[in-house]
Design a protein around this motif. Structure first.
Motif: not given
Length: 245
Positions: A33-34, A62-66, A239-245
């Protein structure tokens, strides 16, 4: 230092990521994820321990992160064959190892890695296991702007002053049996953090011991259930704090 910091099981699976460099430190990297990055601060088993790399793989997917697992022991590693055999623990000079990897010696590198991720990604977080617990609290201290949120499972060497300074959303995963994250520190955390004005998630894990989240025994039903719950809790938190809504 307690024996609980050495106990643990090696999980049977093959990590899928690759090795790279972060802020001049060797590291394991999973995901691509960039925009979102998570740094894992490892325990005494180090950055090459398969379990921590497998967790990085899960978080990335599962989070969608690097997800990065840098080497914070300056190239040194406790021998896995000795760590896995309690009859050989007498061969380890743990006090010297801990002194070489003290907070004063390791914090600058931990900060450098966090700064490197901060410069490259839109949102960043950090999770620390055992030894790494104090590190994420220092990254998440008020006014530092190094991470957007932190999580820790069974932190070691964590001090009350570090707890009092946290200034970002913080998650603690605490086993019932833990000579390092003591009952006193559990109570202190739950009394103080809710007064600091930051989101706080306290997860309590009955009937399991220190290190369960990264070195639990998959053949033990209680530990396996706790490991899965801890992984899922961290995934939902980030997911809650790093993925933008």
């Amino acid at each position: 230092m307690s024996d609980c910091c050495l106990k643990g099981f090696k999980w049977q699976a093959t990590p899928k990521g690759q090795e790279a460099t972060l802020a001049n430190a060797p590291c394991y990297v999973a995901g691509s994820n960039p925009d979102v990055a998570i740094m894992i601060i490892h325990d005494l088993y180090g950055w090459t321990f398969p379990n921590v790399r497998l967790l990085a793989d899960h978080y990335a997917e599962e989070i969608g992160a690097t997800v990065y697992v840098p080497d914070f022991f300056n190239g040194e590693a406790l021998p896995l064959d000795i760590l896995q055999d309690q009859t050989q623990w007498h061969k380890l000079d743990l006090p010297a190892f801990i002194e070489r990897n003290s907070k004063e010696n390791r914090e600058p590198q931990i900060v450098s890695c966090a700064q490197a991720l901060r410069a490259q990604y839109k949102r960043t977080g950090a999770i620390g296991f055992c030894f790494g617990g104090w590190g994420v609290f220092r990254l998440g201290a008020r006014g530092k702007n190094l991470v957007d949120c932190i999580s820790t499972a069974h932190p070691s060497f964590l001090e009350k002053g570090e707890i009092e300074q946290v200034g970002v959303p913080v998650q603690i995963m605490a086993p019932e049996i833990d000579p390092m994250f003591t009952a006193e520190l559990k109570v202190f955390s739950n009394q103080v953090i809710p007064t600091l004005g930051v989101p706080y998630d306290y997860q309590y894990f009955p009937q399991v011991e220190h290190a369960f989240a990264v070195r639990g025994d998959p053949k033990n039903p209680a530990e396996m259930k706790a490991m899965i719950r801890a992984k899922n809790a961290a995934v939902l938190w980030f997911r809650q704090w790093l993925q933008e809504a």
